[in-house]
Design an enzyme around this catalytic site. Structure first.
Site, PDB file in Angstrom:
ATOM      1  N   ARG A  78       0.955  -1.281   0.017  1.00 52.27           N
ATOM      2  CA  ARG A  78      -0.004   0.013   0.005  1.00 52.27           C
ATOM      3  C   ARG A  78       0.668   1.178   0.171  1.00 52.27           C
ATOM      4  O   ARG A  78       0.435   2.382   0.517  1.00 52.27           O
ATOM      5  CB  ARG A  78      -0.950  -0.273   1.173  1.00 52.27           C
ATOM      6  N   GLU A  79       2.240   1.151  -0.496  1.00 58.44           N
ATOM      7  CA  GLU A  79       2.862   2.274  -0.651  1.00 58.44           C
ATOM      8  C   GLU A  79       2.302   3.376  -1.423  1.00 58.44           C
ATOM      9  O   GLU A  79       1.730   3.150  -2.554  1.00 58.44           O
ATOM     10  CB  GLU A  79       4.353   1.853  -1.466  1.00 58.44           C
ATOM     11  N   ASN A 114      -8.531   2.675  -6.368  1.00 56.60           N
ATOM     12  CA  ASN A 114      -8.746   4.068  -6.457  1.00 56.60           C
ATOM     13  C   ASN A 114      -7.342   4.603  -6.205  1.00 56.60           C
ATOM     14  O   ASN A 114      -6.924   5.638  -6.876  1.00 56.60           O
ATOM     15  CB  ASN A 114      -9.676   4.544  -5.803  1.00 56.60           C
ATOM     16  N   THR A 136     -10.216  -4.646  -8.105  1.00 56.95           N
ATOM     17  CA  THR A 136     -10.535  -4.916  -6.583  1.00 56.95           C
ATOM     18  C   THR A 136     -11.689  -5.492  -6.398  1.00 56.95           C
ATOM     19  O   THR A 136     -12.701  -5.413  -7.217  1.00 56.95           O
ATOM     20  CB  THR A 136     -10.715  -3.310  -5.825  1.00 56.95           C
ATOM     21  N   ASP A 138     -13.979  -4.995  -4.298  1.00 57.33           N
ATOM     22  CA  ASP A 138     -14.854  -3.901  -3.983  1.00 57.33           C
ATOM     23  C   ASP A 138     -15.625  -3.174  -5.185  1.00 57.33           C
ATOM     24  O   ASP A 138     -16.812  -2.824  -4.915  1.00 57.33           O
ATOM     25  CB  ASP A 138     -14.296  -2.625  -3.320  1.00 57.33           C
ATOM     26  N   HIS A 182     -15.273  -2.030   1.754  1.00 58.15           N
ATOM     27  CA  HIS A 182     -14.671  -0.820   2.063  1.00 58.15           C
ATOM     28  C   HIS A 182     -15.718   0.123   1.957  1.00 58.15           C
ATOM     29  O   HIS A 182     -16.723  -0.018   2.835  1.00 58.15           O
ATOM     30  CB  HIS A 182     -13.770  -0.215   1.127  1.00 58.15           C
ATOM     31  N   GLU A 233     -19.058  -4.266   5.432  1.00 58.88           N
ATOM     32  CA  GLU A 233     -18.426  -3.525   6.406  1.00 58.88           C
ATOM     33  C   GLU A 233     -18.366  -2.215   6.554  1.00 58.88           C
ATOM     34  O   GLU A 233     -18.122  -1.737   7.820  1.00 58.88           O
ATOM     35  CB  GLU A 233     -16.788  -4.261   6.085  1.00 58.88           C
ATOM     36  N   GLN A 268     -12.445 -13.592   0.905  1.00 60.38           N
ATOM     37  CA  GLN A 268     -12.920 -13.023  -0.236  1.00 60.38           C
ATOM     38  C   GLN A 268     -11.880 -12.238  -1.009  1.00 60.38           C
ATOM     39  O   GLN A 268     -12.228 -12.257  -2.255  1.00 60.38           O
ATOM     40  CB  GLN A 268     -13.650 -11.914   0.373  1.00 60.38           C
TER      41      GLN A 268
HETATM   42  O1  F6P Z   1      -9.987  -2.716  -1.159  1.00 62.06           O
HETATM   43  C1  F6P Z   1     -10.129  -4.280  -0.954  1.00 62.06           C
HETATM   44  C2  F6P Z   1     -10.205  -4.374   0.787  1.00 62.06           C
HETATM   45  O2  F6P Z   1     -10.294  -5.691   0.601  1.00 62.06           O
HETATM   46  C3  F6P Z   1     -11.329  -3.754   1.255  1.00 62.06           C
HETATM   47  O3  F6P Z   1     -12.588  -4.562   1.004  1.00 62.06           O
HETATM   48  C4  F6P Z   1     -11.254  -3.841   2.670  1.00 62.06           C
HETATM   49  O4  F6P Z   1     -11.777  -2.720   3.330  1.00 62.06           O
HETATM   50  C5  F6P Z   1      -9.875  -3.522   2.500  1.00 62.06           C
HETATM   51  O5  F6P Z   1      -9.117  -3.958   1.142  1.00 62.06           O
HETATM   52  C6  F6P Z   1      -8.833  -4.155   3.609  1.00 62.06           C
HETATM   53  O6  F6P Z   1      -7.571  -3.645   3.486  1.00 62.06           O
HETATM   54  P1  F6P Z   1      -6.157  -4.275   4.010  1.00 62.06           P
HETATM   55  O7  F6P Z   1      -5.489  -5.250   3.102  1.00 62.06           O
HETATM   56  O8  F6P Z   1      -5.036  -2.987   4.144  1.00 62.06           O
HETATM   57  O9  F6P Z   1      -6.374  -4.883   5.301  1.00 62.06           O
END
Ligand code: F6P
Length: 345
Positions: A78-79, A114, A136, A138, A182, A233, A268
């Site tokens: 997530r850099e 995004n 994604t 999402d 998300h 969520e 998921q």
């Molecule tokens: O964007 C995909 C996602 O899986 C979302 O559904 C979730 O809120 C988020 O990433 C979780 O992120 P991380 O991998 O940083 O825990």
């Protein structure tokens, strides 16, 4: 950057992973190599690899056998190179530009959601030739009707709801299932409908706990002693607990009906992509390679009305594709008695 035909391109996968990333890498790479005679390198761990010049040469042989693999052979992170530690600190963007030049790249493919598209757009502003590919689970990337990863997550969430139905029925319980998404409710809406959920709660629609409980009580009284609640969520809930735990506690307290919760979580995002996602990711990948060959830069490949197209990255930045309040599936669902927790507001 050369004005000649692109010869050497880079690719990276950034942000949260999802099924189909390897299919997209393969789609880009094989098309770039076989059709256009380009060379391709893959940066490891998203934008980190671009900053730190960590990469692997991708040959056609290294792209074989990865179509069905979950995750990403390149790794991800997530850099966010433009998230400055302090004002005026542009060390990471400078390193990126330098590495792009030193590696002799003519273009860069950024596969992500995004956040990844936002960074890609900043790199476009810096003068890099960028093409984005939307992924994604999402399904919330603005500018495209669908992202790959969504269909696979939908299959997993739907199967989970199917399984909860049988145990809910045996015990005459309320079952809450929390799915990802998300800020968006796409997985909850589609899995909720595919799995026959009785109540579906989306971040886009404000729910009321009394409304949720009334629906459950009405079902109980009409000889439907169990209920399935599918919750995204991202719905409003106290931050110290999951949405599912909050709802389970509240529903059991108000209705007196035994209630259990399941938070589906990262399953998921794992595993092999669905056939639809393999095809979508492959099409996106192949089309991204074509965009590069044709000099169509600063764009994200997209699907609109079942047709491949491109959208300027500058239009996507900072926008989310959320479920519309009057989405046709919501309207149909309401007519069938599915509750969205807002009926008695
Ligand atoms: O964007 C995909 C996602 O899986 C979302 O559904 C979730 O809120 C988020 O990433 C979780 O992120 P991380 O991998 O940083 O825990």
């Amino acid at each position: 950057m050369s004005a000649e035909k692109p010869k050497r391109i880079g690719i990276l996968t950034a942000g949260g992973d999802c099924p189909g990333l390897n299919a997209a890498i393969r789609g880009v790479g094989k098309t770039a190599i076989v059709e256009y005679g380009m060379e391709i390198i893959g940066f490891t761990a998203g934008y980190s690899g671009l900053i730190e010049k960590e990469y692997v040469e991708l040959k056609e042989s290294s792209l074989s056998g990865i179509l069905t693999l979950g995750g990403t052979i390149l790794g991800t992170s997530r850099e966010k190179p433009y998230k400055f530690v302090k004002e005026g600190d542009n060390e990471k963007p400078e390193l990126i530009k330098q590495n792009y030049q030193e590696l002799g790249l003519d273009a860069l493919v950024c596969i992500g959601g995004n956040g990844t598209m936002k960074t890609a757009d900043r790199l476009r502003e810096e003068g890099l030739n960028v093409v984005g590919i939307p992924k994604t689970i999402d399904n919330d990337v603005w500018g495209t009707d669908v992202t790959f990863g969504f269909d696979s997550a939908l299959m997993i969430a739907t199967e989970a709801i199917d399984r909860l139905h049988t145990t809910a029925n045996s015990h005459q319980r309320v079952m809450i299932i929390e799915v990802m998404g998300h800020h968006a409710g796409w997985i909850a809406l589609y899995a909720g409908m595919a799995g026959g959920g009785d109540i579906i709660l989306l971040p886009e629609l404000e729910y009321n706990i009394r409304s949720v409980c009334k629906k459950i009580e009405d079902r109980y009284e009409s000889k439907k002693p169990y209920s399935i609640v599918v919750v995204a969520e991202g719905v409003d809930h106290p931050k110290n607990v999951s949405a599912a735990s909050y709802l389970a506690e509240a529903i059991q307290t108000y209705t007196g009906i035994e209630t259990r919760e399941t938070v589906l979580g990262y399953v998921q995002r794992g595993g092999s992509p669905s056939p639809m996602d393999r095809i979508l990711a492959t099409r996106y990948g192949a089309y991204a390679a074509q965009c590069i060959a044709e000099g169509n830069f600063g764009t994200m490949v997209a699907m609109r009305n079942n047709e491949l197209t491109t959208v300027p990255l500058s239009e996507i930045s900072d926008r989310l594709r959320l479920v519309e309040k009057n989405h046709p599936l919501i309207l149909k669902a309401r007519k069938m008695g599915v509750s969205f927790g807002d009926e008695y507001l």
